[in-house]
Design a protein around this motif. Structure first.
Motif, PDB file in Angstrom:
ATOM      1  N   VAL A   1       0.835  -1.199   0.000  1.00 50.28           N
ATOM      2  CA  VAL A   1       0.000   0.000   0.000  1.00 50.28           C
ATOM      3  C   VAL A   1       0.873   1.254   0.000  1.00 50.28           C
ATOM      4  O   VAL A   1       0.545   2.258  -0.616  1.00 50.28           O
ATOM      5  CB  VAL A   1      -0.946  -0.003   1.216  1.00 50.28           C
ATOM      6  CG1 VAL A   1      -1.816   1.250   1.227  1.00 50.28           C
ATOM      7  CG2 VAL A   1      -1.820  -1.252   1.205  1.00 50.28           C
ATOM      8  N   SER A   2       2.023   1.188   0.657  1.00 52.28           N
ATOM      9  CA  SER A   2       2.893   2.362   0.769  1.00 52.28           C
ATOM     10  C   SER A   2       3.608   2.697  -0.529  1.00 52.28           C
ATOM     11  O   SER A   2       4.240   3.750  -0.635  1.00 52.28           O
ATOM     12  CB  SER A   2       3.936   2.138   1.870  1.00 52.28           C
ATOM     13  OG  SER A   2       4.813   1.079   1.525  1.00 52.28           O
ATOM     14  N   TYR A   3       3.529   1.817  -1.515  1.00 55.92           N
ATOM     15  CA  TYR A   3       4.159   2.085  -2.811  1.00 55.92           C
ATOM     16  C   TYR A   3       3.130   2.091  -3.934  1.00 55.92           C
ATOM     17  O   TYR A   3       3.432   1.740  -5.072  1.00 55.92           O
ATOM     18  CB  TYR A   3       5.281   1.077  -3.080  1.00 55.92           C
ATOM     19  CG  TYR A   3       6.434   1.324  -2.146  1.00 55.92           C
ATOM     20  CD1 TYR A   3       7.376   2.310  -2.429  1.00 55.92           C
ATOM     21  CD2 TYR A   3       6.537   0.637  -0.948  1.00 55.92           C
ATOM     22  CE1 TYR A   3       8.402   2.585  -1.543  1.00 55.92           C
ATOM     23  CE2 TYR A   3       7.563   0.903  -0.058  1.00 55.92           C
ATOM     24  CZ  TYR A   3       8.488   1.880  -0.362  1.00 55.92           C
ATOM     25  OH  TYR A   3       9.505   2.165   0.526  1.00 55.92           O
ATOM     26  N   CYS A   4       1.922   2.523  -3.604  1.00 57.10           N
ATOM     27  CA  CYS A   4       0.878   2.683  -4.629  1.00 57.10           C
ATOM     28  C   CYS A   4       1.110   4.002  -5.361  1.00 57.10           C
ATOM     29  O   CYS A   4       0.354   4.968  -5.215  1.00 57.10           O
ATOM     30  CB  CYS A   4      -0.503   2.657  -3.980  1.00 57.10           C
ATOM     31  SG  CYS A   4      -1.007   1.037  -3.386  1.00 57.10           S
ATOM     32  N   GLU A   5       2.191   4.047  -6.105  1.00 55.62           N
ATOM     33  CA  GLU A   5       2.569   5.259  -6.815  1.00 55.62           C
ATOM     34  C   GLU A   5       2.460   5.032  -8.324  1.00 55.62           C
ATOM     35  O   GLU A   5       2.878   4.002  -8.829  1.00 55.62           O
ATOM     36  CB  GLU A   5       4.016   5.655  -6.481  1.00 55.62           C
ATOM     37  CG  GLU A   5       4.238   5.991  -5.018  1.00 55.62           C
ATOM     38  CD  GLU A   5       5.696   6.271  -4.718  1.00 55.62           C
ATOM     39  OE1 GLU A   5       6.523   6.163  -5.647  1.00 55.62           O
ATOM     40  OE2 GLU A   5       6.012   6.578  -3.561  1.00 55.62           O
ATOM     41  N   PRO A   6       1.913   6.000  -9.053  1.00 58.13           N
ATOM     42  CA  PRO A   6       1.852   5.873 -10.517  1.00 58.13           C
ATOM     43  C   PRO A   6       3.239   6.004 -11.134  1.00 58.13           C
ATOM     44  O   PRO A   6       4.114   6.661 -10.583  1.00 58.13           O
ATOM     45  CB  PRO A   6       0.946   7.028 -10.929  1.00 58.13           C
ATOM     46  CG  PRO A   6       1.082   8.034  -9.837  1.00 58.13           C
ATOM     47  CD  PRO A   6       1.307   7.253  -8.575  1.00 58.13           C
ATOM     48  N   TRP A   7       3.426   5.369 -12.289  1.00 58.79           N
ATOM     49  CA  TRP A   7       4.690   5.535 -13.007  1.00 58.79           C
ATOM     50  C   TRP A   7       4.842   6.957 -13.515  1.00 58.79           C
ATOM     51  O   TRP A   7       5.949   7.470 -13.627  1.00 58.79           O
ATOM     52  CB  TRP A   7       4.748   4.581 -14.196  1.00 58.79           C
ATOM     53  CG  TRP A   7       4.558   3.140 -13.888  1.00 58.79           C
ATOM     54  CD1 TRP A   7       4.623   2.539 -12.658  1.00 58.79           C
ATOM     55  CD2 TRP A   7       4.259   2.091 -14.815  1.00 58.79           C
ATOM     56  NE1 TRP A   7       4.388   1.196 -12.762  1.00 58.79           N
ATOM     57  CE2 TRP A   7       4.153   0.892 -14.078  1.00 58.79           C
ATOM     58  CE3 TRP A   7       4.069   2.059 -16.192  1.00 58.79           C
ATOM     59  CZ2 TRP A   7       3.886  -0.331 -14.679  1.00 58.79           C
ATOM     60  CZ3 TRP A   7       3.789   0.845 -16.796  1.00 58.79           C
ATOM     61  CH2 TRP A   7       3.695  -0.332 -16.047  1.00 58.79           C
ATOM     62  N   ALA A   8       3.722   7.579 -13.863  1.00 60.15           N
ATOM     63  CA  ALA A   8       3.766   8.914 -14.459  1.00 60.15           C
ATOM     64  C   ALA A   8       4.001   9.974 -13.398  1.00 60.15           C
ATOM     65  O   ALA A   8       3.220  10.115 -12.457  1.00 60.15           O
ATOM     66  CB  ALA A   8       2.457   9.191 -15.204  1.00 60.15           C
ATOM     67  N   ASN A   9       5.087  10.695 -13.536  1.00 56.82           N
ATOM     68  CA  ASN A   9       5.379  11.828 -12.668  1.00 56.82           C
ATOM     69  C   ASN A   9       6.201  12.839 -13.461  1.00 56.82           C
ATOM     70  O   ASN A   9       6.534  12.614 -14.620  1.00 56.82           O
ATOM     71  CB  ASN A   9       6.107  11.384 -11.395  1.00 56.82           C
ATOM     72  CG  ASN A   9       7.390  10.634 -11.700  1.00 56.82           C
ATOM     73  OD1 ASN A   9       8.283  11.152 -12.377  1.00 56.82           O
ATOM     74  ND2 ASN A   9       7.497   9.398 -11.223  1.00 56.82           N
ATOM     75  N   ARG A  10       6.540  13.942 -12.832  1.00 55.28           N
ATOM     76  CA  ARG A  10       7.209  15.023 -13.547  1.00 55.28           C
ATOM     77  C   ARG A  10       8.553  14.593 -14.131  1.00 55.28           C
ATOM     78  O   ARG A  10       8.986  15.065 -15.175  1.00 55.28           O
ATOM     79  CB  ARG A  10       7.408  16.200 -12.585  1.00 55.28           C
ATOM     80  CG  ARG A  10       7.785  17.505 -13.242  1.00 55.28           C
ATOM     81  CD  ARG A  10       7.586  18.689 -12.291  1.00 55.28           C
ATOM     82  NE  ARG A  10       7.622  18.322 -10.892  1.00 55.28           N
ATOM     83  CZ  ARG A  10       8.524  18.815 -10.025  1.00 55.28           C
ATOM     84  NH1 ARG A  10       9.464  19.635 -10.425  1.00 55.28           N
ATOM     85  NH2 ARG A  10       8.460  18.481  -8.753  1.00 55.28           N
TER      86      ARG A  10
END
Length: 446
Positions: free
Chosen positions: A49-58
Protein backbone atom coordinates in the motif's frame (compact mmCIF):
# COMPACT_ATOMS: atom_id res chain seq x y z
CA UNK A 1 -27.80 -13.35 -10.65
CA UNK A 2 -25.53 -15.57 -12.66
CA UNK A 3 -22.20 -13.94 -13.50
CA UNK A 4 -19.51 -15.18 -15.89
CA UNK A 5 -15.98 -14.03 -15.02
CA UNK A 6 -13.44 -14.11 -17.84
CA UNK A 7 -9.97 -14.67 -16.42
CA UNK A 8 -8.67 -16.48 -13.34
CA UNK A 9 -5.77 -14.40 -12.12
CA UNK A 10 -5.90 -12.73 -8.71
CA UNK A 11 -8.41 -10.18 -10.06
CA UNK A 12 -10.84 -12.63 -11.64
CA UNK A 13 -10.74 -15.14 -8.79
CA UNK A 14 -11.21 -12.43 -6.16
CA UNK A 15 -14.19 -11.12 -8.11
CA UNK A 16 -15.68 -14.61 -8.24
CA UNK A 17 -15.14 -15.16 -4.51
CA UNK A 18 -16.88 -11.95 -3.49
CA UNK A 19 -19.77 -12.57 -5.88
CA UNK A 20 -20.27 -15.99 -4.32
CA UNK A 21 -20.22 -14.43 -0.86
CA UNK A 22 -23.11 -12.21 -1.94
CA UNK A 23 -25.20 -15.15 -3.07
CA UNK A 24 -24.64 -15.04 -6.83
CA UNK A 25 -23.82 -18.05 -8.99
CA UNK A 26 -20.53 -17.81 -10.89
CA UNK A 27 -18.80 -19.35 -13.89
CA UNK A 28 -15.09 -18.65 -14.33
CA UNK A 29 -13.43 -19.07 -17.74
CA UNK A 30 -9.66 -19.50 -17.94
CA UNK A 31 -7.50 -20.63 -20.85
CA UNK A 32 -4.85 -22.12 -18.55
CA UNK A 33 -5.30 -25.46 -16.71
CA UNK A 34 -5.42 -23.69 -13.31
CA UNK A 35 -5.68 -20.25 -11.77
CA UNK A 36 -2.85 -17.70 -11.57
CA UNK A 37 -0.62 -19.18 -14.26
CA UNK A 38 0.01 -15.93 -16.13
CA UNK A 39 0.53 -12.45 -14.63
CA UNK A 40 -0.22 -13.62 -11.08
CA UNK A 41 2.19 -16.54 -11.29
CA UNK A 42 5.56 -15.19 -10.10
CA UNK A 43 5.21 -11.50 -9.34
CA UNK A 44 7.15 -9.48 -6.77
CA UNK A 45 5.06 -10.92 -3.90
CA UNK A 46 4.62 -7.52 -2.25
CA UNK A 47 1.36 -6.21 -0.80
CA UNK A 48 2.57 -2.64 -0.87
CA UNK A 49 0.00 0.00 0.00
CA UNK A 50 2.89 2.36 0.77
CA UNK A 51 4.16 2.09 -2.81
CA UNK A 52 0.88 2.68 -4.63
CA UNK A 53 2.57 5.26 -6.82
CA UNK A 54 1.85 5.87 -10.52
CA UNK A 55 4.69 5.53 -13.01
CA UNK A 56 3.77 8.91 -14.46
CA UNK A 57 5.38 11.83 -12.67
CA UNK A 58 7.21 15.02 -13.55
CA UNK A 59 10.58 13.25 -13.90
CA UNK A 60 9.31 10.24 -15.86
CA UNK A 61 9.67 11.52 -19.48
CA UNK A 62 13.35 12.42 -19.12
CA UNK A 63 14.12 9.20 -17.27
CA UNK A 64 12.30 7.09 -19.86
CA UNK A 65 14.25 8.78 -22.66
CA UNK A 66 17.56 8.11 -20.91
CA UNK A 67 16.62 4.53 -20.06
CA UNK A 68 15.80 3.70 -23.70
CA UNK A 69 19.52 3.15 -24.28
CA UNK A 70 20.06 0.67 -21.43
CA UNK A 71 19.14 -3.02 -21.71
CA UNK A 72 18.71 -3.27 -17.93
CA UNK A 73 16.81 -0.04 -17.31
CA UNK A 74 13.82 -0.07 -14.92
CA UNK A 75 11.45 1.19 -17.64
CA UNK A 76 12.25 0.35 -21.25
CA UNK A 77 10.11 1.78 -24.05
CA UNK A 78 10.48 -0.35 -27.19
CA UNK A 79 8.75 1.50 -30.06
CA UNK A 80 6.45 -0.66 -32.19
CA UNK A 81 4.37 -0.12 -35.32
CA UNK A 82 1.35 -0.15 -33.04
CA UNK A 83 -1.12 2.77 -32.78
CA UNK A 84 -2.28 1.48 -29.38
CA UNK A 85 1.24 1.80 -27.97
CA UNK A 86 1.65 5.38 -29.17
CA UNK A 87 -1.83 6.35 -28.04
CA UNK A 88 -1.05 4.93 -24.60
CA UNK A 89 2.32 6.73 -24.50
CA UNK A 90 0.73 10.10 -25.30
CA UNK A 91 -1.88 9.57 -22.59
CA UNK A 92 0.92 8.62 -20.19
CA UNK A 93 2.79 11.86 -20.97
CA UNK A 94 -0.39 13.76 -20.20
CA UNK A 95 -0.23 12.37 -16.65
CA UNK A 96 3.37 13.47 -16.05
CA UNK A 97 2.62 16.52 -13.94
CA UNK A 98 2.27 17.20 -10.22
CA UNK A 99 -1.51 17.69 -10.22
CA UNK A 100 -2.16 14.37 -11.98
CA UNK A 101 0.36 12.57 -9.80
CA UNK A 102 -1.33 13.77 -6.60
CA UNK A 103 -4.78 12.87 -7.93
CA UNK A 104 -3.66 9.42 -9.05
CA UNK A 105 -1.84 8.66 -5.80
CA UNK A 106 -4.99 9.45 -3.84
CA UNK A 107 -7.03 6.86 -5.73
CA UNK A 108 -4.31 4.22 -5.75
CA UNK A 109 -3.77 4.47 -2.00
CA UNK A 110 -7.51 4.42 -1.34
CA UNK A 111 -7.88 1.22 -3.33
CA UNK A 112 -4.73 -0.21 -1.74
CA UNK A 113 -5.97 0.35 1.80
CA UNK A 114 -9.43 -1.00 0.94
CA UNK A 115 -7.85 -4.03 -0.70
CA UNK A 116 -5.51 -4.77 2.20
CA UNK A 117 -8.48 -4.96 4.54
CA UNK A 118 -10.32 -7.19 2.06
CA UNK A 119 -7.31 -9.50 1.87
CA UNK A 120 -7.08 -9.76 5.65
CA UNK A 121 -10.77 -10.62 5.80
CA UNK A 122 -10.44 -13.27 3.09
CA UNK A 123 -7.50 -14.88 4.91
CA UNK A 124 -9.45 -14.86 8.17
CA UNK A 125 -12.48 -16.43 6.42
CA UNK A 126 -10.56 -19.11 4.54
CA UNK A 127 -7.40 -19.81 6.54
CA UNK A 128 -5.34 -19.80 3.34
CA UNK A 129 -1.57 -19.97 3.92
CA UNK A 130 0.64 -18.41 1.24
CA UNK A 131 4.13 -17.85 2.73
CA UNK A 132 2.79 -14.67 4.24
CA UNK A 133 5.21 -12.39 6.08
CA UNK A 134 3.79 -9.41 7.95
CA UNK A 135 7.15 -7.72 8.39
CA UNK A 136 6.60 -4.57 6.37
CA UNK A 137 8.48 -3.26 3.34
CA UNK A 138 11.85 -1.49 3.47
CA UNK A 139 13.19 0.66 0.64
CA UNK A 140 16.97 1.08 0.66
CA UNK A 141 18.97 3.73 -1.18
CA UNK A 142 22.59 3.68 -2.34
CA UNK A 143 22.63 7.20 -3.79
CA UNK A 144 22.60 10.34 -1.60
CA UNK A 145 20.76 12.43 -4.17
CA UNK A 146 18.01 9.82 -4.54
CA UNK A 147 17.77 9.45 -0.77
CA UNK A 148 17.31 13.20 -0.42
CA UNK A 149 13.94 12.80 -2.16
CA UNK A 150 12.81 9.98 0.11
CA UNK A 151 11.32 12.36 2.68
CA UNK A 152 9.08 13.98 0.06
CA UNK A 153 7.90 10.59 -1.19
CA UNK A 154 7.15 9.48 2.38
CA UNK A 155 5.30 12.73 3.09
CA UNK A 156 3.02 12.14 0.09
CA UNK A 157 2.02 8.75 1.48
CA UNK A 158 1.59 10.11 4.99
CA UNK A 159 -0.89 12.69 3.67
CA UNK A 160 -3.04 9.78 2.57
CA UNK A 161 -2.76 7.90 5.85
CA UNK A 162 0.11 5.51 5.02
CA UNK A 163 2.86 5.52 7.65
CA UNK A 164 5.88 5.28 5.40
CA UNK A 165 8.79 6.85 7.28
CA UNK A 166 12.39 7.75 6.57
CA UNK A 167 14.98 5.69 8.47
CA UNK A 168 18.73 5.95 8.83
CA UNK A 169 21.09 3.24 7.67
CA UNK A 170 21.55 2.10 11.28
CA UNK A 171 17.79 1.80 11.88
CA UNK A 172 17.36 0.03 8.54
CA UNK A 173 19.97 -2.56 9.58
CA UNK A 174 18.10 -3.10 12.84
CA UNK A 175 14.87 -3.63 10.91
CA UNK A 176 16.57 -6.11 8.53
CA UNK A 177 20.00 -7.38 9.68
CA UNK A 178 20.36 -9.41 6.45
CA UNK A 179 21.43 -6.15 4.77
CA UNK A 180 24.64 -5.89 6.84
CA UNK A 181 26.98 -7.36 4.15
CA UNK A 182 25.80 -4.55 1.87
CA UNK A 183 25.72 -1.87 4.58
CA UNK A 184 28.62 0.23 3.28
CA UNK A 185 26.69 0.94 0.08
CA UNK A 186 23.46 1.96 1.85
CA UNK A 187 22.89 5.62 2.69
CA UNK A 188 19.41 5.28 4.23
CA UNK A 189 15.91 4.14 3.47
CA UNK A 190 12.22 4.22 4.20
CA UNK A 191 10.09 1.66 6.00
CA UNK A 192 6.38 0.87 6.26
CA UNK A 193 5.54 -1.65 8.96
CA UNK A 194 1.95 -2.20 7.82
CA UNK A 195 2.88 -3.64 4.40
CA UNK A 196 3.46 -7.35 3.88
CA UNK A 197 4.42 -10.02 1.37
CA UNK A 198 3.31 -13.47 0.22
CA UNK A 199 2.86 -15.74 -2.77
CA UNK A 200 0.07 -14.45 -5.03
CA UNK A 201 -0.08 -17.69 -7.03
CA UNK A 202 -0.52 -19.87 -3.95
CA UNK A 203 -3.21 -17.59 -2.54
CA UNK A 204 -5.10 -17.29 -5.83
CA UNK A 205 -5.09 -21.01 -6.54
CA UNK A 206 -6.30 -21.79 -3.02
CA UNK A 207 -9.05 -19.17 -3.32
CA UNK A 208 -10.09 -20.67 -6.67
CA UNK A 209 -10.48 -24.03 -4.92
CA UNK A 210 -12.68 -22.37 -2.28
CA UNK A 211 -14.77 -20.87 -5.09
CA UNK A 212 -15.26 -24.29 -6.64
CA UNK A 213 -16.21 -25.75 -3.25
CA UNK A 214 -18.87 -23.04 -2.93
CA UNK A 215 -20.40 -24.01 -6.26
CA UNK A 216 -18.58 -21.95 -8.87
CA UNK A 217 -18.19 -23.62 -12.25
CA UNK A 218 -14.51 -23.42 -13.25
CA UNK A 219 -13.95 -23.86 -16.97
CA UNK A 220 -10.21 -24.47 -17.21
CA UNK A 221 -8.47 -24.84 -20.57
CA UNK A 222 -11.10 -22.74 -22.31
CA UNK A 223 -10.33 -20.02 -24.83
CA UNK A 224 -12.69 -17.11 -25.37
CA UNK A 225 -13.81 -17.37 -28.99
CA UNK A 226 -15.79 -14.16 -28.93
CA UNK A 227 -18.29 -11.93 -27.17
CA UNK A 228 -21.66 -11.96 -28.93
CA UNK A 229 -22.99 -8.43 -29.17
CA UNK A 230 -26.56 -7.67 -30.17
CA UNK A 231 -27.33 -3.97 -30.28
CA UNK A 232 -26.20 -2.35 -27.06
CA UNK A 233 -25.76 -5.50 -25.00
CA UNK A 234 -23.69 -8.66 -24.72
CA UNK A 235 -25.97 -11.66 -25.07
CA UNK A 236 -23.45 -14.48 -24.59
CA UNK A 237 -19.82 -15.49 -24.66
CA UNK A 238 -18.52 -18.25 -26.90
CA UNK A 239 -15.75 -20.33 -25.31
CA UNK A 240 -13.90 -23.29 -26.73
CA UNK A 241 -12.37 -26.23 -24.87
CA UNK A 242 -8.68 -26.37 -25.71
CA UNK A 243 -8.53 -30.11 -25.15
CA UNK A 244 -11.34 -31.28 -27.46
CA UNK A 245 -12.32 -28.19 -29.45
CA UNK A 246 -15.90 -28.26 -28.15
CA UNK A 247 -17.71 -24.91 -28.34
CA UNK A 248 -19.87 -23.67 -25.46
CA UNK A 249 -22.29 -20.75 -25.41
CA UNK A 250 -22.38 -19.08 -21.99
CA UNK A 251 -25.36 -16.89 -21.17
CA UNK A 252 -25.36 -14.79 -18.01
CA UNK A 253 -26.94 -11.82 -16.30
CA UNK A 254 -23.50 -10.17 -16.23
CA UNK A 255 -20.09 -10.73 -17.78
CA UNK A 256 -16.85 -9.55 -16.13
CA UNK A 257 -13.76 -9.06 -18.28
CA UNK A 258 -10.71 -9.66 -16.07
CA UNK A 259 -8.22 -10.79 -18.69
CA UNK A 260 -5.28 -8.61 -17.70
CA UNK A 261 -3.39 -7.22 -20.70
CA UNK A 262 -5.61 -9.22 -23.05
CA UNK A 263 -8.66 -7.25 -21.92
CA UNK A 264 -8.01 -4.48 -24.47
CA UNK A 265 -7.85 -6.66 -27.61
CA UNK A 266 -10.89 -8.66 -26.47
CA UNK A 267 -13.00 -5.55 -25.91
CA UNK A 268 -11.88 -4.05 -29.20
CA UNK A 269 -13.77 -6.87 -30.95
CA UNK A 270 -17.07 -5.41 -29.68
CA UNK A 271 -16.14 -1.79 -30.38
CA UNK A 272 -14.84 -0.77 -26.94
CA UNK A 273 -11.40 0.80 -26.56
CA UNK A 274 -9.77 0.84 -23.13
CA UNK A 275 -6.33 2.36 -22.35
CA UNK A 276 -4.62 -0.84 -21.19
CA UNK A 277 -1.20 -1.75 -22.57
CA UNK A 278 1.09 -4.65 -21.55
CA UNK A 279 4.22 -3.94 -19.51
CA UNK A 280 6.53 -6.93 -19.58
CA UNK A 281 8.01 -7.69 -16.17
CA UNK A 282 10.60 -10.23 -15.08
CA UNK A 283 11.31 -12.24 -11.96
CA UNK A 284 13.68 -14.90 -10.68
CA UNK A 285 12.91 -17.32 -7.86
CA UNK A 286 16.07 -18.60 -6.19
CA UNK A 287 16.61 -21.42 -3.68
CA UNK A 288 18.11 -20.25 -0.39
CA UNK A 289 21.53 -21.64 0.49
CA UNK A 290 21.75 -19.88 3.87
CA UNK A 291 18.20 -19.39 5.15
CA UNK A 292 19.43 -18.02 8.46
CA UNK A 293 21.07 -15.09 6.63
CA UNK A 294 18.17 -14.37 4.27
CA UNK A 295 15.86 -11.40 4.76
CA UNK A 296 12.37 -11.63 6.23
CA UNK A 297 11.43 -8.03 5.50
CA UNK A 298 10.36 -7.49 1.90
CA UNK A 299 12.48 -4.84 0.19
CA UNK A 300 12.79 -2.43 -2.70
CA UNK A 301 16.19 -1.68 -4.22
CA UNK A 302 16.03 1.96 -5.30
CA UNK A 303 18.97 1.87 -7.71
CA UNK A 304 17.69 -1.11 -9.71
CA UNK A 305 13.98 -0.51 -9.00
CA UNK A 306 13.49 -4.16 -8.09
CA UNK A 307 11.55 -5.87 -5.32
CA UNK A 308 12.91 -8.68 -3.14
CA UNK A 309 10.70 -10.98 -1.04
CA UNK A 310 11.25 -14.16 0.89
CA UNK A 311 8.85 -17.00 0.15
CA UNK A 312 9.63 -19.80 2.58
CA UNK A 313 12.94 -21.34 1.54
CA UNK A 314 13.14 -19.24 -1.64
CA UNK A 315 13.96 -15.67 -2.54
CA UNK A 316 11.89 -13.87 -5.19
CA UNK A 317 13.40 -10.90 -7.03
CA UNK A 318 11.29 -9.06 -9.58
CA UNK A 319 11.28 -5.85 -11.53
CA UNK A 320 11.67 -3.84 -14.72
CA UNK A 321 8.96 -2.77 -17.15
CA UNK A 322 9.31 -3.28 -20.88
CA UNK A 323 6.72 -1.59 -23.09
CA UNK A 324 6.98 -3.52 -26.34
CA UNK A 325 3.74 -5.35 -27.01
CA UNK A 326 2.69 -8.88 -26.11
CA UNK A 327 6.14 -10.45 -26.34
CA UNK A 328 6.66 -13.07 -23.59
CA UNK A 329 10.01 -14.44 -24.73
CA UNK A 330 12.63 -15.28 -22.11
CA UNK A 331 15.48 -16.34 -24.39
CA UNK A 332 16.27 -13.23 -26.41
CA UNK A 333 19.53 -11.38 -25.69
CA UNK A 334 17.55 -8.51 -24.14
CA UNK A 335 15.50 -10.80 -21.90
CA UNK A 336 18.62 -12.64 -20.79
CA UNK A 337 20.32 -9.38 -19.79
CA UNK A 338 17.33 -8.33 -17.74
CA UNK A 339 17.12 -11.70 -16.01
CA UNK A 340 20.86 -11.73 -15.33
CA UNK A 341 20.61 -8.28 -13.77
CA UNK A 342 18.13 -9.58 -11.21
CA UNK A 343 20.30 -12.44 -9.95
CA UNK A 344 23.51 -10.43 -10.09
CA UNK A 345 21.97 -7.80 -7.85
CA UNK A 346 20.91 -10.46 -5.34
CA UNK A 347 24.50 -11.71 -5.21
CA UNK A 348 25.74 -8.16 -4.59
CA UNK A 349 23.26 -7.41 -1.80
CA UNK A 350 23.09 -10.86 -0.16
CA UNK A 351 26.34 -12.60 -1.15
CA UNK A 352 26.17 -16.38 -0.89
CA UNK A 353 22.66 -16.39 0.60
CA UNK A 354 20.77 -17.65 -2.47
CA UNK A 355 21.79 -19.93 -5.33
CA UNK A 356 22.44 -17.38 -8.09
CA UNK A 357 24.25 -19.77 -10.42
CA UNK A 358 23.07 -19.87 -14.01
CA UNK A 359 21.71 -23.13 -15.48
CA UNK A 360 25.05 -23.50 -17.30
CA UNK A 361 26.77 -23.38 -13.92
CA UNK A 362 24.42 -25.97 -12.42
CA UNK A 363 21.98 -23.57 -10.80
CA UNK A 364 18.20 -23.40 -11.04
CA UNK A 365 17.12 -19.75 -11.23
CA UNK A 366 13.46 -20.01 -12.17
CA UNK A 367 13.11 -17.07 -14.49
CA UNK A 368 9.65 -15.86 -15.43
CA UNK A 369 8.05 -13.06 -17.35
CA UNK A 370 4.51 -11.74 -17.32
CA UNK A 371 2.53 -8.92 -18.88
CA UNK A 372 1.40 -6.26 -16.43
CA UNK A 373 -1.80 -4.63 -17.70
CA UNK A 374 -1.06 -0.92 -17.31
CA UNK A 375 -3.20 2.18 -17.75
CA UNK A 376 -1.55 5.59 -18.30
CA UNK A 377 -2.62 6.65 -14.79
CA UNK A 378 -1.89 3.22 -13.24
CA UNK A 379 -5.43 3.36 -11.89
CA UNK A 380 -7.27 0.15 -12.82
CA UNK A 381 -10.59 0.14 -14.63
CA UNK A 382 -13.19 -1.25 -12.24
CA UNK A 383 -16.83 -0.85 -13.17
CA UNK A 384 -19.32 -0.78 -15.98
CA UNK A 385 -18.67 -0.85 -19.74
CA UNK A 386 -20.85 0.86 -22.38
CA UNK A 387 -22.61 -2.38 -23.36
CA UNK A 388 -25.31 -3.79 -21.10
CA UNK A 389 -24.34 -6.78 -18.92
CA UNK A 390 -20.63 -6.06 -19.46
CA UNK A 391 -18.25 -5.12 -16.62
CA UNK A 392 -14.49 -4.65 -16.38
CA UNK A 393 -11.87 -5.37 -13.72
CA UNK A 394 -8.46 -4.86 -15.33
CA UNK A 395 -5.50 -2.51 -15.75
CA UNK A 396 -3.77 -3.05 -12.39
CA UNK A 397 -0.21 -2.74 -13.70
CA UNK A 398 2.37 -3.71 -11.08
CA UNK A 399 -0.18 -3.57 -8.25
CA UNK A 400 -2.40 -6.54 -9.08
CA UNK A 401 -1.47 -8.39 -5.90
CA UNK A 402 -1.77 -5.26 -3.76
CA UNK A 403 -5.14 -4.30 -5.28
CA UNK A 404 -6.51 -7.75 -6.12
CA UNK A 405 -8.72 -8.57 -3.13
CA UNK A 406 -10.22 -5.09 -2.94
CA UNK A 407 -10.82 -4.85 -6.68
CA UNK A 408 -12.72 -8.12 -6.63
CA UNK A 409 -14.76 -7.04 -3.62
CA UNK A 410 -15.51 -3.60 -5.07
CA UNK A 411 -16.75 -4.94 -8.40
CA UNK A 412 -18.84 -7.59 -6.68
CA UNK A 413 -20.43 -4.85 -4.59
CA UNK A 414 -21.18 -2.77 -7.68
CA UNK A 415 -22.76 -5.72 -9.49
CA UNK A 416 -24.74 -6.49 -6.34
CA UNK A 417 -26.06 -2.91 -6.33
CA UNK A 418 -23.93 -1.45 -3.54
CA UNK A 419 -21.44 1.41 -3.35
CA UNK A 420 -17.92 0.49 -2.14
CA UNK A 421 -16.98 2.78 0.73
CA UNK A 422 -13.79 4.40 -0.57
CA UNK A 423 -12.62 7.41 -2.56
CA UNK A 424 -12.31 5.90 -6.00
CA UNK A 425 -13.75 6.72 -9.43
CA UNK A 426 -15.38 3.60 -10.83
CA UNK A 427 -15.20 3.18 -14.58
CA UNK A 428 -18.43 4.01 -16.37
CA UNK A 429 -20.14 4.98 -13.12
CA UNK A 430 -18.47 8.07 -11.67
CA UNK A 431 -17.67 11.48 -13.06
CA UNK A 432 -14.48 13.32 -12.14
CA UNK A 433 -15.62 13.84 -8.56
CA UNK A 434 -14.34 11.26 -6.11
CA UNK A 435 -16.92 9.78 -3.77
CA UNK A 436 -16.39 10.61 -0.09
CA UNK A 437 -15.25 7.59 1.88
CA UNK A 438 -17.82 8.42 4.53
CA UNK A 439 -20.79 8.30 2.18
CA UNK A 440 -23.32 5.61 2.93
CA UNK A 441 -23.72 2.72 0.53
CA UNK A 442 -26.42 3.28 -2.01
CA UNK A 443 -28.25 1.06 -4.41
CA UNK A 444 -27.06 1.28 -7.99
CA UNK A 445 -29.27 0.69 -11.02
CA UNK A 446 -28.97 -2.82 -12.50
Amino acid sequence: MHVTVLGAGIIGVSTAWHLLQRGHSVTVVERQPAAALETSFANAAQISVSYCEPWANRQAPLKALKWMFSATSPLLFRPQWDPDQWRWALQFLGQCNDAAFERNVAELVALGSYSHEALKAAVADTGIAFDRLERGIAHYYTDEKAFAGAADAAAVMQRFGVQRRVVSREELLQIEPALRPFAERIVGGTYTASDESGDARVFTQALAQRCEQRGAQMLWNHDIDRLDRVGDEIRQVRVRDRLNGQLRLLQSDAFVVACGSYTAPLLKTVGIRVPIYPGKGYSATLPLLKPEQAPFVSMIDDQRKIAISRLGDQLRVAGTIELGGFDLSLHTPLARKRCDMLVQRIEQVFPGVADTRTPEQGGDPRFWTGLRPATPTNIPLIGRLPLRRLWINAGHGTLGWTHGAGSGKALAELIHGERPAMRFRFHGIDNAQAVPATSRRERLPA
